[in-house]
Each structure stands twice: as C-alpha cells, then as structure tokens.
Design a protein around this motif. Structure first.
Motif, PDB file in Angstrom:
ATOM      1  N   ASP A  98      27.017  18.536  -0.756  1.00 46.56           N
ATOM      2  CA  ASP A  98      28.460  18.334  -0.779  1.00 46.56           C
ATOM      3  C   ASP A  98      29.137  19.652  -1.166  1.00 46.56           C
ATOM      4  O   ASP A  98      28.528  20.514  -1.819  1.00 46.56           O
ATOM      5  CB  ASP A  98      28.842  17.254  -1.792  1.00 46.56           C
ATOM      6  CG  ASP A  98      28.438  15.855  -1.321  1.00 46.56           C
ATOM      7  OD1 ASP A  98      28.022  15.729  -0.156  1.00 46.56           O
ATOM      8  OD2 ASP A  98      28.542  14.908  -2.121  1.00 46.56           O
ATOM      9  N   ILE A 111      34.177  18.245   0.601  1.00 42.99           N
ATOM     10  CA  ILE A 111      33.545  17.594   1.744  1.00 42.99           C
ATOM     11  C   ILE A 111      32.323  16.862   1.206  1.00 42.99           C
ATOM     12  O   ILE A 111      31.461  17.468   0.558  1.00 42.99           O
ATOM     13  CB  ILE A 111      33.108  18.594   2.824  1.00 42.99           C
ATOM     14  CG1 ILE A 111      34.322  19.338   3.396  1.00 42.99           C
ATOM     15  CG2 ILE A 111      32.353  17.875   3.949  1.00 42.99           C
ATOM     16  CD1 ILE A 111      33.952  20.422   4.389  1.00 42.99           C
ATOM     17  N   ARG A 113      29.185  13.810   1.902  1.00 37.81           N
ATOM     18  CA  ARG A 113      28.388  13.083   2.891  1.00 37.81           C
ATOM     19  C   ARG A 113      27.737  11.888   2.228  1.00 37.81           C
ATOM     20  O   ARG A 113      27.184  12.016   1.132  1.00 37.81           O
ATOM     21  CB  ARG A 113      27.338  14.008   3.505  1.00 37.81           C
ATOM     22  CG  ARG A 113      27.953  15.179   4.259  1.00 37.81           C
ATOM     23  CD  ARG A 113      26.921  16.226   4.667  1.00 37.81           C
ATOM     24  NE  ARG A 113      27.560  17.322   5.381  1.00 37.81           N
ATOM     25  CZ  ARG A 113      28.141  18.368   4.782  1.00 37.81           C
ATOM     26  NH1 ARG A 113      28.131  18.452   3.457  1.00 37.81           N
ATOM     27  NH2 ARG A 113      28.708  19.316   5.491  1.00 37.81           N
ATOM     28  N   THR A 379      24.360   9.695   8.462  1.00 35.85           N
ATOM     29  CA  THR A 379      25.339   9.870   7.400  1.00 35.85           C
ATOM     30  C   THR A 379      26.738   9.895   8.005  1.00 35.85           C
ATOM     31  O   THR A 379      26.912  10.095   9.202  1.00 35.85           O
ATOM     32  CB  THR A 379      25.119  11.189   6.631  1.00 35.85           C
ATOM     33  OG1 THR A 379      25.315  12.295   7.525  1.00 35.85           O
ATOM     34  CG2 THR A 379      23.726  11.260   6.038  1.00 35.85           C
ATOM     35  N   SER A 381      30.585  11.725   6.968  1.00 35.44           N
ATOM     36  CA  SER A 381      31.186  12.685   6.045  1.00 35.44           C
ATOM     37  C   SER A 381      32.683  12.429   5.933  1.00 35.44           C
ATOM     38  O   SER A 381      33.295  11.853   6.824  1.00 35.44           O
ATOM     39  CB  SER A 381      30.932  14.118   6.526  1.00 35.44           C
ATOM     40  OG  SER A 381      31.524  14.328   7.793  1.00 35.44           O
ATOM     41  N   SER A 383      36.412  14.312   4.139  1.00 31.17           N
ATOM     42  CA  SER A 383      37.004  15.432   3.422  1.00 31.17           C
ATOM     43  C   SER A 383      38.061  14.916   2.453  1.00 31.17           C
ATOM     44  O   SER A 383      38.618  13.826   2.638  1.00 31.17           O
ATOM     45  CB  SER A 383      37.637  16.426   4.404  1.00 31.17           C
ATOM     46  OG  SER A 383      38.643  15.781   5.176  1.00 31.17           O
TER      47      SER A 383
END
Length: 421
Positions: A98, A111, A113, A379, A381, A383
């Motif tokens: 991350d 960011i 995940r 995964t 992600s 933000s």
C-alpha cells in the motif's frame, strides 16, 4: 504447407485483426441460459447440465490432502507439488505494498489493495489440473477468503487427481458443473452456490461468451478462450523444435491460430517440408492435429525486424514462443502478448504446466486489451485523498471554473463555500 510473404494481404486476409466474436446463435443461446439460471437457480443449472451431457450439478467434498496422495500416480502428484511451489514463488513476488504519503501543503494520499472476498476458478476438461492451480494459488496468496472451483465432470465424475489438485490449493468449494450454466450460477448465485465477486479461468466458446455477458454483475479476468500460439524463430532455430511447438499447439482442442514468423525463409521452408512429410498415425487425435495444422496454421516470412514486430503486435498471441538468439532484447518491443516462452529449453508444455508463470491467457487477439492472469486479478484497489485546508483554498476558484465550464453550478458552489473558511 507454403510460406507466405508478410505483404501477401490476400493470403493473410482476416488473419490478424481478430477479437472475441461468436455467431448470433451462440450469443442468443448463452443469453437464454443466463436468464434461465438467474430466474430458476439450481433447477435450470441441472437442466442444462443434463442437456449438454455433463450429468448432475452437485457440490463435491474435497477429502484431506494426504488421503488422496496414494490414489494419484506418483509422477502426477510430484508434478502438481512442483507446479504449486513454482506458482507460489512467482506470484508472491507480484505483491505490491500500500502507498501513503503527505504533500508539503498537508494533503494526504493513499492507494490501498484488498483481496476479493470470493472467486470462482473455471477449469475446463483437458487441462483442469493446471487451471485449478493457476487460479487457486494466486487467489490464496492474494488473501481471497473463498475460492470456488467449477469443472465439468467426466462420465465417472471427478477423478482423484483433480480432487488432489483442489486439496493441494486449499479450495473451499468444488462443483461438478461446466459451461455457460456454471458461469451463470457463479455470477448470479443459486440455492447451492453463492455468488462470487469474480470468475477466472479458460473455457470453451459458450463459457467465454457467458463470462462476457455476465461482466458487470460479476468480474472476469478476460476473454480467455481457445489458445493461440505464435512462434518467432530466426535462422539459428531448430526446425524440428518449431514443428514440435506447432503440433503441441494444434493438439489443444479448439485451437484458434498458430503461426511461425521469421526473417529466415530457409528456416520456414525447412519447417514446411517437415510438416508435409510428417507421418502422423491415423488415430483420431492425430487426425485432428493434422486438420488443425491445415486449417489454422501459417508460415509467414518477414523482410525486417520492424515488420516482424508489427505482425507480432497485430497477432497479439496468448502464447508467444521466442526461438531466437537475442530473445530478451525482443521484450522491450513487445506490446501485446499473454505468456512469453523464451528459448529452446522453454517449450509450450513447460509454460502450460511447470514454468511457474500463469498460462491462463487472453484469446482471440484479446492480448491487445487484457493480459494473462496475475495476482492483481484477485485484488481490488482504491485511492484516498484528504485535502488540507490550504490546498482547498488555493484550488477553490479553479475548481469552480472547471465545474461551471462543464455545466455543474452546484459543484462550483461547493468549492466557493470553502474558499474563505
């Protein structure tokens, strides 16, 4: 076979510019199956399983690993152990940390995940063991909580080697079901099978079209269908090895395309001669290989390295075999490929089983738009940003100007409201 010049547009018409496409009849039939499964659940899945000769739709319990090992041929068990080990090492290196940082004005960014909660791995016949490992191993490394395997049963159900592969990867749920109805069950959920977040794995035409149609209700890895193989060879390549790779590619059911591209016409002529003089046995398997070579294989001569890379990127192969001296220098110029196998010691069979890379790759020229399966497929992600007051004050008038330009006055007002706090 004959050698075709890369500039012979008539001989190569429609050969390169491909994407995923099925007849309207297939598209409509898949849509019907999806609608039926969504509406009727298990009953519809079972109806289609019986109609298409897959037998019953059922959940299969996976026994303990060591109780299965003695029921699997020793060489197969050893190969699966090794495949799992190599897949684990390769995919563990794909983990990304991350990211979190603060800019000078105090604004924070991140960011992050997170693993998907549930993933279904589709494992078609004729490669189911590797498909299970190539889907389940990275899913487990990513931290997916629930890993489901969908695979069509043979006449006698699911064999011990398949159960062993599932146990080896720690699969949570195994269902004897295949085809579009399996994709529908996983995407929509039924009484027996809870819906998943994403479906991965290579299947046939109906399965892949079903994945395309459920996208939006359920994530998919891409349109992973019949394998396509491109062999790039130079004048130092072995014509026997090249032919061997062509035959291996043609052995896969439903092979879409296989081609050899080379700047060396003499190499291509030697390959053509070997193909023409092959003494394949008259067995059904060999007959299908011969038919696949005759209908779906091309030998293409290019005049320069630049022309070679142009054709390579247009082909966008699921598998790219580089049988050239300076193979690693090619990687900088390759934009579209799924799995790349380099050198005489890395045949297609290695990439499909024990190399450790992931051979679940896009099909139909789809390598221009998607890639082979990786840890990122398991995964999601997101933000995050937290403006400092200093940042928002400085941005307010600019934000308002942009919003008003796009016709969003209330957006603009939310910026102005914070300008003079």
């Amino acid at each position: 076979m004959r050698v075709i010049d890369a500039g012979d547009s008539s001989a190569l018409a429609g050969w390169f510019d491909r994407g995923w496409s099925v007849p309207d009849s297939v598209r409509a039939e898949v849509a019907r199956i999806l609608d039926e499964v969504e509406a009727r659940g298990d009953a519809a899945v079972l109806d289609y399983a019986l109609r298409f000769g897959d037998g019953a739709f059922e959940r299969v319990e996976v026994p303990m690993l060591e109780s299965l090992r003695s029921r699997v041929p020793a060489a197969v068990a050893a190969a699966l152990d090794l495949q799992r080990e190599r897949l684990t090492r390769f995919h563990q290196r794909q983990r990304l940390p991350d990211i979190s940082y603060v800019e000078e004005d105090g604004t924070r960014y991140a960011i992050a995940r997170r693993p998907l909660k549930a993933v279904a791995v589709y494992a078609a016949r004729g490669g189911a063991l590797s498909s299970i490992l190539m889907g389940a191993v990275p899913a487990r490394i990513a931290g997916v909580a629930r890993v489901v395997v969908l695979t069509p049963p043979n006449g006698d159900g699911l064999d011990s080697a398949l159960l062993f592969a599932c146990a080896l990867c720690g699969v949570d749920e195994l269902y004897a079901v295949g085809g579009a109805q399996a994709v529908a069950a996983a995407a929509f959920g039924t009484e027996s099978l809870r819906a998943v977040d994403k479906i991965v794995g290579r299947g046939g035409t109906f399965t892949t079209e079903a994945k395309r149609q459920v996208f939006g209700r359920c994530g998919i890895d891409g349109l992973s269908g019949p394998p396509e193989v491109l062999i790039v060879a130079d004048d130092g390549a072995s014509s026997e090895y090249v032919v061997g790779e062509m035959l291996a590619a043609a052995e896969r059911a439903g092979i879409a395309r296989v081609a050899v591209i080379s700047e060396s016409r003499s190499l291509l002529e030697a390959v053509a001669q070997l193909i023409d003089t092959l003494d394949l046995e008259s067995a059904e398997r060999s007959a299908s290989v011969r038919e696949a070579i005759a209908g779906n294989a091309r030998l293409i001569a290019v005049r320069s390295r630049a022309e070679l890379f142009t054709l390579l990127d247009r082909f966008a192969p699921a598998y790219l075999c580089l049988q050239v001296r300076d193979a690693w220098s090619y990687l900088e110029r390759i934009a579209n490929a799924g799995t790349i196998l380099i050198g005489d010691s890395t045949p297609l069979v290695s990439g499909e089983y024990l190399a450790g890379t992931n051979a679940v790759a896009p099909a139909g020229g789809s390598a221009r738009f998607s890639s082979s399966l990786s840890l990122a497929d398991f995964t999601r992600s997101f933000s995050a940003v937290e403006n400092s007051a200093e940042r928002l004050t400085a941005d307010a008038l600019l934000l308002a100007a942009m919003a008003e330009r796009d016709g969003f006055p209330h957006h603009a007002q939310t910026a102005r409201m914070r300008q003079d706090r």
